[in-house]
Write an enzyme that holds these catalytic residues in place. Structure first.
Site, short mmCIF file in Angstrom:
data_model
loop_
_atom_site.label_atom_id
_atom_site.label_comp_id
_atom_site.label_asym_id
_atom_site.label_seq_id
_atom_site.Cartn_x
_atom_site.Cartn_y
_atom_site.Cartn_z
N SER A 322 0.84 -1.21 0.00
CA SER A 322 0.00 0.00 0.00
C SER A 322 0.87 1.25 0.00
O SER A 322 2.00 1.23 0.47
CB SER A 322 -0.90 0.00 1.24
OG SER A 322 -0.57 1.04 2.11
N SER A 323 0.31 2.36 -0.51
CA SER A 323 1.10 3.60 -0.59
C SER A 323 1.42 4.12 0.81
O SER A 323 2.42 4.78 1.02
CB SER A 323 0.35 4.65 -1.40
OG SER A 323 -0.83 5.02 -0.75
N CYS A 324 0.55 3.84 1.77
CA CYS A 324 0.77 4.35 3.12
C CYS A 324 1.93 3.66 3.83
O CYS A 324 2.47 4.18 4.79
CB CYS A 324 -0.49 4.18 3.96
SG CYS A 324 -1.84 5.16 3.34
N THR A 325 2.30 2.47 3.37
CA THR A 325 3.43 1.80 3.99
C THR A 325 4.74 2.23 3.34
O THR A 325 5.80 1.98 3.88
CB THR A 325 3.31 0.26 3.87
OG1 THR A 325 3.16 -0.08 2.50
CG2 THR A 325 2.14 -0.28 4.65
N LYS B 101 3.25 11.75 6.69
CA LYS B 101 1.81 11.58 6.91
C LYS B 101 1.10 12.92 7.10
O LYS B 101 -0.12 12.98 7.13
CB LYS B 101 1.56 10.73 8.17
CG LYS B 101 2.14 9.33 8.10
CD LYS B 101 1.30 8.42 7.23
CE LYS B 101 1.81 7.01 7.28
NZ LYS B 101 1.11 6.11 6.38
#
Lengths: 388, 126
Positions: A322-325, B101
């Site tokens: 995933s892009s978030c990882t 983030k």
């Protein structure tokens, strides 16, 4: 901990840990010293070279010791390309669309040095397009690098086909076998490759040691200069404890490969069966030609990093594309190359068994993952839209 | 990677869900980028206080923790007070977020503001 991230790094074997502990206590482990300690270091180095060569049916003299898989790939691609260009007119390099980032980035760096890179597409299972490859393989192609197996989707390529075609074209062939070596039989002669990258971290070796096979007679430029080590091809003092550990792990891998692979295949089959009971789960990669013990899935309407964090809370360690990882927050290029939609690719998970995995670990995932998915879907606005 | 506060809100997110006939709805992000949040608010017409707030979030640990934290920060505040909540304030209340983030997952205040603006525009039309 139920450890399902062998593909990132397998647990270091206890006998490897013991050997390294012993070696770290010794003084003067410089194999180029004429002292007795130096001779002993040289013995560890050459024993490891034999053990590593044995795992891939190479000659010990064809193994270059490096520090990591990434270094092996960098040295392989850059060293072969820069050497070949001296005697051949072309400047083209072929890679596949699902190479590891170390191959992709090295190829990009070579582009800046005047090489041109052709990327061969893959189908939805991650199999390289043979027709596109044959069309691209002309007299100007100096070097091909196609991986043996993909760490994210598990697909194993028909490498013999690609290597044979390259040789008929008088082109050098390198393969990144890091995700495969130690788990599937790798014979450099049967595969017909000129160079191959492997790392012990996949089969119980320590971090800090990896290898590059370069067939005898194939010329390779070093990445850097300064010493006589590894016959000038990889200057710098050898990390003897790590190399010896890598060698011992390779010997263990060669001896146990059949038993381990068979077990890993069976475990993956059971895990796949259990995971297929979760709604809206898709398996990625080639269902038949794949790395033993490797299960890669996409779970729609949930996000991979959240899945990993919740799995970790339940003492299960896995991986995701995933892009978030990813630190660069981009979806894995492998998932894009096999045609996954971006939103779906966010929910990717990769489970890879290790030597220590048992059925209890598989049951643990089968019990926890459906609950985690249900919890995250209950929270997901996409799941509700899908149900409407 | 995450602070204890983030992990606390991620593992036990507050106010998850939806409201029936909400007074305002705000949606930000999309799944292609990685994160998507839909916020619902219920506003007391006399006091302009946000009496209830719910959300649904698709996204990473940070996105879920941010949604939970924003909902806690906004609940009981007037719409005007809630409009002054910023993404940076949310990150601070979570004892910080990893730099990568901050822009992609720290969308909670935007989603809250979208819900409030939706409420205000509906109110002005009446």
């Amino acid at each position: 901990m139920s450890y399902f991230d062998r593909i990132s790094s397998a647990p270091v074997l206890p006998e490897v840990q013991n050997l390294m502990n012993d070696l770290l206590k010794l003084d003067g482990l410089n194999p180029h010293s004429p002292s007795r300690a130096g001779s002993r270091a040289k013995e560890y180095l050459e024993t490891a070279r034999e053990q590593i060569a044995g795992l891939i049916s190479a000659s010990p003299g064809e193994i270059i010791m490096v520090s990591t898989g990434t270094e092996s790939v960098n040295l392989g691609l850059t060293g072969l390309a820069k050497s070949a260009v001296r005697s051949k007119p072309g400047r083209k390099i072929i890679v596949s669309a699902i190479e590891h980032i170390s191959v992709i980035k090295t190829a990009r760096a070579l582009e800046k040095d005047g090489f041109s890179v052709i990327t061969i597409p893959v189908d939805d299972k991650g199999r390289c397009d043979k027709k596109a490859y044959m069309e691209a393989l002309d007299k100007d192609v100096l070097l091909v690098s196609i991986q043996l197996a993909n760490p994210e989707i598990g697909t194993v390529q028909d490498l013999q086909f690609f290597a044979n075609a390259a040789h008929e074209n008088n082109t050098i062939f390198h393969t990144d076998a890091i995700a495969a070596a130690g788990w599937i039989h790798v014979d450099v002669n049967k595969l017909g490759v000129d160079a191959l990258s492997l790392s012990g971290t996949q089969f119980g070796g320590p971090p800090g040691a990896a290898g590059l096979f370069v067939r005898k007679g194939v010329s390779l430029m070093p990445l850097f200069y300064g010493g006589i080590q590894e016959r000038h091809r990889r200057p710098g003092m050898e990390n003897i404890p790590a190399i010896a550990g890598f060698g011992l792990a390779a010997e263990h891998a060669a001896k146990t490969i059949e038993k381990r692979s068979e077990r890993a295949f069976r475990q993956a089959e059971v895990l796949r069966g259990k995971l297929s009971q979760i709604a809206e789960v898709h398996f990625t990669g080639d269902a038949i030609n794949r790395i033993p013990g490797h299960v890669s899935i996409i779970i729609r309407y949930v996000e991979g990093e959240a899945l990993l964090l919740m799995l970790d809370m339940k003492n299960i360690q896995a991986a995701s594309g995933s892009s978030c990882t990813a630190k660069d927050l981009k979806i894995s290029p492998v998932l894009t190359a096999i045609g996954s939609q971006h939103a779906d690719a966010q929910g990717s998970l990769v489970f890879s068994t290790s030597e220590h995995t048992n059925m209890k670990d598989i049951d643990h995932i089968a019990e926890e993952l459906p609950q985690i998915v249900a919890r995250l879907r209950e929270m997901s606005p996409l799941w509700k839209q899908q149900k409407l | 990677m995450y602070s204890e506060k983030v992990m606390e809100h991620f593992s036990n997110p507050q106010n998850v869900g939806e409201l029936e006939n909400p007074d305002g709805v705000g949606e930000v992000g999309n799944p292609t980028c990685g994160d998507m949040m839909v916020f619902h608010i219920r506003v007391n017409q006399d006091t302009q206080v946000i009496e209830d707030i719910r959300y649904k979030t698709f996204g990473c640990g940070a996105a879920i923790a941010v949604s939970s934290m924003v909902s806690e920060m906004a609940k009981g505040k007037t719409v005007q007070e809630a409009l002054s909540i910023t993404n940076e304030m949310v990150a601070d209340h979570l004892d910080g977020l990893p730099p990568q983030k901050m822009h992609c997952s720290n969308l909670g205040a935007d989603a809250l503001h979208a819900a409030i603006n939706n409420y205000l525009s509906k109110k002005n039309q009446k």
